[in-house]
Design a protein around this motif. Sequence first.
Motif, PDB file in Angstrom:
ATOM      1  N   MET A  84      -8.795   4.829  -3.358  1.00 55.52           N
ATOM      2  CA  MET A  84      -8.248   3.632  -3.830  1.00 55.52           C
ATOM      3  C   MET A  84      -9.155   2.941  -4.616  1.00 55.52           C
ATOM      4  SD  MET A  84      -5.997   1.114  -1.123  1.00 55.52           S
ATOM      5  CE  MET A  84      -7.281   0.867  -0.165  1.00 55.52           C
ATOM      6  N   ASP A 140      -8.486   3.429  -8.339  1.00 54.85           N
ATOM      7  CA  ASP A 140      -7.170   3.247  -8.732  1.00 54.85           C
ATOM      8  C   ASP A 140      -7.191   2.457  -9.852  1.00 54.85           C
ATOM      9  OD1 ASP A 140      -4.389   2.380  -9.207  1.00 54.85           O
ATOM     10  OD2 ASP A 140      -4.120   1.979  -7.371  1.00 54.85           O
ATOM     11  N   LEU A 156       0.963  -1.264  -0.010  1.00 54.20           N
ATOM     12  CA  LEU A 156       0.014  -0.185  -0.032  1.00 54.20           C
ATOM     13  C   LEU A 156       0.981   1.246  -0.134  1.00 54.20           C
ATOM     14  CD1 LEU A 156      -2.803  -0.812   2.538  1.00 54.20           C
ATOM     15  CD2 LEU A 156      -2.990  -0.116   0.176  1.00 54.20           C
ATOM     16  N   ALA A 216     -11.741  -1.970  -0.953  1.00 53.77           N
ATOM     17  CA  ALA A 216     -11.564  -0.659  -0.506  1.00 53.77           C
ATOM     18  C   ALA A 216     -13.203   0.117  -0.398  1.00 53.77           C
ATOM     19  CB  ALA A 216     -11.024   0.163  -1.460  1.00 53.77           C
ATOM     20  N   ARG A 239      -5.779   7.345   0.164  1.00 55.01           N
ATOM     21  CA  ARG A 239      -6.708   6.279   0.621  1.00 55.01           C
ATOM     22  C   ARG A 239      -8.008   6.391   0.082  1.00 55.01           C
ATOM     23  NH1 ARG A 239      -8.214   3.537   6.180  1.00 55.01           N
ATOM     24  NH2 ARG A 239      -8.592   1.495   5.162  1.00 55.01           N
ATOM     25  N   ASP A 265      -6.046  -5.606   0.990  1.00 53.20           N
ATOM     26  CA  ASP A 265      -6.065  -4.395   1.463  1.00 53.20           C
ATOM     27  C   ASP A 265      -6.520  -3.189   0.513  1.00 53.20           C
ATOM     28  OD1 ASP A 265      -5.325  -5.308   3.888  1.00 53.20           O
ATOM     29  OD2 ASP A 265      -3.012  -4.639   3.588  1.00 53.20           O
ATOM     30  N   GLN A 266      -6.077  -3.450  -0.916  1.00 55.53           N
ATOM     31  CA  GLN A 266      -6.162  -2.644  -1.946  1.00 55.53           C
ATOM     32  C   GLN A 266      -7.564  -3.008  -2.533  1.00 55.53           C
ATOM     33  OE1 GLN A 266      -2.457  -1.800  -4.374  1.00 55.53           O
ATOM     34  NE2 GLN A 266      -1.823  -3.606  -2.980  1.00 55.53           N
TER      35      GLN A 266
END
Length: 195
Positions: free
Chosen positions: A61, A64, A50, A104, A58, A100-101
Amino acid sequence: MNVLVIFTHPNHQSLSYAFLQQVLRGMGDNPAIREVQVADLYADKFDPVLVFNEEKRRRDMHADPRLAKYREQLRWADKIVLIYPIWWGRPPAMLLGFIDQMFASGFAYRDKKGLFPEGLLKGKSVVCVSTMKGPANYPLLWLNNAHKVLMRRALFGFVGMKRVKFFEFGSMESPKGRQKEKLDKVYRYFKAVAN
């Protein structure tokens, strides 16, 4: 049914890869499965790190562009299958970085008033196929089922996915680990699964 398989192991000679092959073979023999896509995170050279700074915030995200392909796959899938080893009582860092990504705010959930957010991935089901060196009851007796709690409650339940099934195979490095029996079990499940 559309199925996305997320494979997370760096070695295509591994037992995890053998489980991937059995999952794909079972789904190939299942008329209820329309299409299968595989995201092989190591082969894709997915970057699990990250990064947040002045250019990358954040709160952005969920949009992205580097992750657009995976967002489309997750939206498209009716069922998500994760295949990975359990290292140190949890999934590999590569898979955790993906989580984690990808999961979101703005994509997997939306904050609202109250304690819990609105899960935006409702209606999808999940199957986790994991292997470990230790005995099968190790996560329950020694770690209070931390792996299953993490995946079922802290991740999938949070984003609205309530149907979660686990194949958590222990003693996989033992000559008495019954690997063939477990590979057959996974094949039979995916050959017959209906939703």
